[in-house]
Design a protein around this motif. Structure first.
Motif, PDB file in Angstrom:
ATOM      1  N   ALA A 255       0.821  -1.199   0.000  1.00 26.39           N
ATOM      2  CA  ALA A 255       0.000   0.000   0.000  1.00 26.39           C
ATOM      3  C   ALA A 255       0.861   1.257   0.000  1.00 26.39           C
ATOM      4  O   ALA A 255       0.558   2.234  -0.699  1.00 26.39           O
ATOM      5  CB  ALA A 255      -0.932   0.002   1.215  1.00 26.39           C
ATOM      6  N   THR A 256       1.951   1.253   0.779  1.00 26.22           N
ATOM      7  CA  THR A 256       2.846   2.407   0.826  1.00 26.22           C
ATOM      8  C   THR A 256       3.387   2.731  -0.554  1.00 26.22           C
ATOM      9  O   THR A 256       3.408   3.897  -0.978  1.00 26.22           O
ATOM     10  CB  THR A 256       4.023   2.137   1.777  1.00 26.22           C
ATOM     11  N   ASP A 257       3.817   1.714  -1.277  1.00 26.48           N
ATOM     12  CA  ASP A 257       4.398   1.925  -2.601  1.00 26.48           C
ATOM     13  C   ASP A 257       3.339   2.380  -3.598  1.00 26.48           C
ATOM     14  O   ASP A 257       3.615   3.213  -4.472  1.00 26.48           O
ATOM     15  CB  ASP A 257       5.066   0.640  -3.084  1.00 26.48           C
ATOM     16  N   ARG A 258       2.112   1.841  -3.486  1.00 23.43           N
ATOM     17  CA  ARG A 258       1.064   2.245  -4.409  1.00 23.43           C
ATOM     18  C   ARG A 258       0.644   3.697  -4.182  1.00 23.43           C
ATOM     19  O   ARG A 258       0.347   4.414  -5.141  1.00 23.43           O
ATOM     20  CB  ARG A 258      -0.147   1.318  -4.270  1.00 23.43           C
ATOM     21  N   MET A 259       0.614   4.136  -2.943  1.00 22.52           N
ATOM     22  CA  MET A 259       0.253   5.525  -2.669  1.00 22.52           C
ATOM     23  C   MET A 259       1.319   6.482  -3.191  1.00 22.52           C
ATOM     24  O   MET A 259       1.008   7.534  -3.752  1.00 22.52           O
ATOM     25  CB  MET A 259       0.034   5.713  -1.168  1.00 22.52           C
ATOM     26  N   THR A 260       2.584   6.116  -3.001  1.00 18.59           N
ATOM     27  CA  THR A 260       3.670   6.946  -3.544  1.00 18.59           C
ATOM     28  C   THR A 260       3.596   7.007  -5.058  1.00 18.59           C
ATOM     29  O   THR A 260       3.704   8.078  -5.672  1.00 18.59           O
ATOM     30  CB  THR A 260       5.033   6.375  -3.115  1.00 18.59           C
ATOM     31  N   GLU A 261       3.385   5.863  -5.679  1.00 17.09           N
ATOM     32  CA  GLU A 261       3.294   5.796  -7.135  1.00 17.09           C
ATOM     33  C   GLU A 261       2.110   6.612  -7.650  1.00 17.09           C
ATOM     34  O   GLU A 261       2.220   7.323  -8.656  1.00 17.09           O
ATOM     35  CB  GLU A 261       3.145   4.340  -7.565  1.00 17.09           C
ATOM     36  N   ARG A 262       0.977   6.534  -6.948  1.00 18.60           N
ATOM     37  CA  ARG A 262      -0.226   7.235  -7.406  1.00 18.60           C
ATOM     38  C   ARG A 262      -0.001   8.737  -7.476  1.00 18.60           C
ATOM     39  O   ARG A 262      -0.375   9.389  -8.456  1.00 18.60           O
ATOM     40  CB  ARG A 262      -1.390   6.904  -6.465  1.00 18.60           C
ATOM     41  N   MET A 263       0.623   9.300  -6.462  1.00 14.91           N
ATOM     42  CA  MET A 263       0.868  10.738  -6.458  1.00 14.91           C
ATOM     43  C   MET A 263       1.863  11.136  -7.548  1.00 14.91           C
ATOM     44  O   MET A 263       1.677  12.150  -8.237  1.00 14.91           O
ATOM     45  CB  MET A 263       1.382  11.173  -5.087  1.00 14.91           C
ATOM     46  N   ASN A 264       2.921  10.355  -7.720  1.00 16.65           N
ATOM     47  CA  ASN A 264       3.899  10.658  -8.759  1.00 16.65           C
ATOM     48  C   ASN A 264       3.284  10.595 -10.150  1.00 16.65           C
ATOM     49  O   ASN A 264       3.563  11.449 -11.011  1.00 16.65           O
ATOM     50  CB  ASN A 264       5.086   9.701  -8.668  1.00 16.65           C
ATOM     51  N   TRP A 265       2.443   9.596 -10.380  1.00  8.50           N
ATOM     52  CA  TRP A 265       1.810   9.464 -11.679  1.00  8.50           C
ATOM     53  C   TRP A 265       0.808  10.603 -11.923  1.00  8.50           C
ATOM     54  O   TRP A 265       0.665  11.079 -13.059  1.00  8.50           O
ATOM     55  CB  TRP A 265       1.101   8.115 -11.800  1.00  8.50           C
ATOM     56  N   ARG A 266       0.094  11.010 -10.899  1.00 14.96           N
ATOM     57  CA  ARG A 266      -0.852  12.124 -11.071  1.00 14.96           C
ATOM     58  C   ARG A 266      -0.110  13.382 -11.492  1.00 14.96           C
ATOM     59  O   ARG A 266      -0.566  14.127 -12.369  1.00 14.96           O
ATOM     60  CB  ARG A 266      -1.612  12.379  -9.774  1.00 14.96           C
ATOM     61  N   THR A 267       1.028  13.645 -10.875  1.00 17.44           N
ATOM     62  CA  THR A 267       1.818  14.823 -11.226  1.00 17.44           C
ATOM     63  C   THR A 267       2.331  14.728 -12.651  1.00 17.44           C
ATOM     64  O   THR A 267       2.222  15.689 -13.437  1.00 17.44           O
ATOM     65  CB  THR A 267       2.995  14.982 -10.252  1.00 17.44           C
ATOM     66  N   LEU A 268       2.885  13.567 -13.014  1.00 13.95           N
ATOM     67  CA  LEU A 268       3.421  13.396 -14.356  1.00 13.95           C
ATOM     68  C   LEU A 268       2.323  13.509 -15.407  1.00 13.95           C
ATOM     69  O   LEU A 268       2.501  14.178 -16.443  1.00 13.95           O
ATOM     70  CB  LEU A 268       4.115  12.035 -14.463  1.00 13.95           C
ATOM     71  N   ALA A 269       1.189  12.863 -15.168  1.00 13.27           N
ATOM     72  CA  ALA A 269       0.093  12.909 -16.138  1.00 13.27           C
ATOM     73  C   ALA A 269      -0.427  14.339 -16.306  1.00 13.27           C
ATOM     74  O   ALA A 269      -0.742  14.770 -17.428  1.00 13.27           O
ATOM     75  CB  ALA A 269      -1.032  11.984 -15.697  1.00 13.27           C
ATOM     76  N   PHE A 270      -0.524  15.080 -15.203  1.00 12.52           N
ATOM     77  CA  PHE A 270      -0.979  16.476 -15.278  1.00 12.52           C
ATOM     78  C   PHE A 270      -0.057  17.304 -16.163  1.00 12.52           C
ATOM     79  O   PHE A 270      -0.511  18.061 -17.030  1.00 12.52           O
ATOM     80  CB  PHE A 270      -1.043  17.072 -13.869  1.00 12.52           C
TER      81      PHE A 270
END
Length: 562
Positions: A255-270
């Motif tokens: 879960a820790t890794d997925r939450m970190t990944e989710r935020m990074n991907w949101r920033t990159l996609a934006f």
């Protein structure tokens, strides 16, 4: 140095325009296109040329992966008829219809080039539509259809474009075109399934958020490149890999890794999404100059582009109307099937299937019937009526992919600069006209959003089911844990045990974390089962998945810090 300054200025402009657009109640992509068009006519603004390969192979795969990984596979499956209709049949129809129009208005380009340009303007871009829809509270099913269409239609359009370009060289037949399409889809799906599964299994072995995110950044390209080398659809392969990764990640990735990944991907996609919309506007003046250099008329390109914009809008409206009729028939069939499925379900509840089947077979039958019952309830509770059809029909905005695809037309094609201008006009016109008026359409038809009372009731019910699974874990006679720790977890779940003796507290801390994570794992397994049974909406499942992720990540971080 100049490139660095442009990049810095671009990011600052993107953030500023996005923030300002939000205050105005405007979708950020629309604001970026408008600002880009304005800047393109400002003297001194440098011309920025981006190779189409950069967008199609460098930007599109991560954007599609970021969208697919966040889309529940259940929603995609339940809306597959609408998604495939819009993303395949409508794209093919638009390619033919727009191609006929282009051949009539620009007779010097020939039929293959006309159909190639038709394929270029056929795919929609769901970014602006979903941004507006979420802000105005569109129902979840309508948003899922729009997102699913946006994920798949690029693949259909690019395959058709490839075939049309081959036809320009005289090296394709109708039978060959159909075979190429089927082969491209089949290989892409196979590659995407393999890449998605291997992705989550490998990342499940890495207990480091940075390493996990780093791996996830290359997954879209690992799915894209082999499919393209096999002459399949790399875009579709990326979408399938994203759907598989999103569905399986909670089972294998921390879960820790997925939450970190989710935020990074949101920033990159934006940043990527915003950049391509800004560049689409910035490129307008350059396209006009290119047309003039070839001694062609920009006004002709503008006129043909406006005519094509009207055509693709009309074609979409004409397609969505019967599609809603088909969905209405599906709803009627669901009403007729509901009593029969309920009788079968009640018989299963009344009898012990293990008397006739193995435990695994009995469980599979129970889940299958439960999934069918849940699909029926989905059709009845989240039907797309005529109001949803109106919004769906008016959400056919084109985007930067249309412009990038136009740039891939062969350099020796007749009137090429004018064709690229036509595609750009179609993209900008549909984006601004449909995008700016979509809020008015949504308000005018008064489309109801999700039933909030039903969502809250679902959430409460599933929350109780998960809590019961956690309690069952604590009640297991085989649980090897200190009674004080179990009592503390029962009383104050999610908080460290209190103890007057600090030394005793330290001794119990590890055991507290272990048992708490065990409770959360039991709840997670029950959530997996609820997801597979399909009895709850994706909104409820996603909400509780986020809750479990936060709690699990908190415990994991406490454990990692020791």
């Amino acid at each position: 140095m100049e490139l660095t300054l442009i990049a810095v200025a671009g990011v600052i402009s993107i953030v500023a325009v996005a923030a300002f657009s939000e205050r105005l109640g405007l979708a950020a992509p629309l604001g970026l296109v408008i600002v880009g068009i304005g800047l393109s006519f400002v003297p001194g603004v440098p011309r920025i040329d981006v190779a189409p390969e950069v967008v199609l192979t460098g930007v599109l795969p991560p954007l599609l992966y970021a969208a697919a990984v966040n889309m529940p596979a259940t929603d995609f499956r339940r809306n597959i008829k609408s998604i495939s209709g819009l993303a395949v049949l409508l794209v093919a129809g638009t390619t033919l219809g727009a191609g006929w129009l282009f051949h009539a208005l620009l007779p010097g380009i020939g039929w293959p080039t006309a159909f190639a340009l038709g394929a270029v303007v056929s795919p929609t871009d769901a970014v602006a539509a979903t941004a507006v829809g979420r802000r105005l509270g569109l129902p979840s099913r309508l948003l899922a259809v729009l997102e699913g269409e946006g994920l798949v239609n690029d693949a259909s359009a690019l395959v058709l474009l490839r075939s049309a370009v081959a036809a320009i060289a005289g090296s394709v037949s109708m039978g060959g075109l159909v075979w190429d399409f089927v082969k491209a889809v089949g290989i892409a799906v196979a590659v995407g399934l393999v890449v998605g599964y291997v992705n989550v299994r490998i990342r499940g072995l890495l207990h480091d958020g940075v390493l996990n995110t780093a791996i996830s950044f290359v997954v879209p390209f690992i799915a894209f490149l082999p499919a393209e080398e096999l002459r399949a659809s790399g875009v579709l392969s990326v979408v399938v890999a994203g759907l598989v990764s999103g569905e399986l990640s909670p089972r294998f990735v921390r879960a820790t890794d997925r939450m970190t990944e989710r935020m990074n991907w949101r920033t990159l996609a934006f940043l990527l999404e915003s950049a391509i919309f800004l560049l689409m506007g910035l490129g307008l003046r350059s396209l006009i100059d290119d047309v003039r250099e070839e001694h062609l008329s920009p006004w002709t390109g503008l006129g043909v582009g406006l005519a094509a914009s009207a055509a693709v809008i009309v074609l979409r409206i004409g397609f969505v109307a019967p599609l809603i009729g088909v969905l209405h028939k599906d709803r009627r069939r669901a009403e007729q099937a509901k009593p029969r499925v309920e009788r079968i379900k009640s018989r299963i509840d009344e009898h012990d299937l293990t008397e006739r089947f193995s435990p695994r077979q009995a469980d599979r039958i129970t889940r299958r019937v439960g999934r069918v019952a849940a699909d029926i309830e989905f059709e009845l509770n989240e039907a797309l009526g005529w109001r949803g059809g109106v919004v769906l029909a008016w959400s056919g905005m084109r985007g930067a992919i249309t412009v990038a695809a136009a740039e891939t037309l062969p350099v020796d094609v007749a009137q090429r600069p004018q064709l690229v201008l036509v595609a750009t006009v179609v993209a900008i016109t549909t984006l601004l006209v449909n995008g700016l008026t979509l809020p008015l359409v949504i308000r005018a038809v008064r489309i109801p959003g999700d039933d909030q009372d039903r969502i809250r009731a679902e959430y409460t019910e599933l929350m109780a089911v998960l809590t019961a699974a956690g309690q069952d874990y604590l009640d297991d006679p085989g649980l090897d844990a200190d009674p004080q720790v179990v009592a503390e977890i029962r009383e104050r779940f999610g908080q460290p045990p209190r103890d007057a003796d600090q030394a005793a507290r330290d001794e119990l801390r590890d055991e507290y974390l272990r048992v708490t994570l065990g409770v959360l794992e039991a709840e997670q397994q029950r959530l997996f089962r609820a997801r597979s049974e399909g009895g709850y909406s994706s909104r409820t499942l996603s909400g509780l998945q986020r809750r479990l992720d936060i709690q699990t990540a908190t415990m994991q971080r406490i454990g990692d810090s020791e």
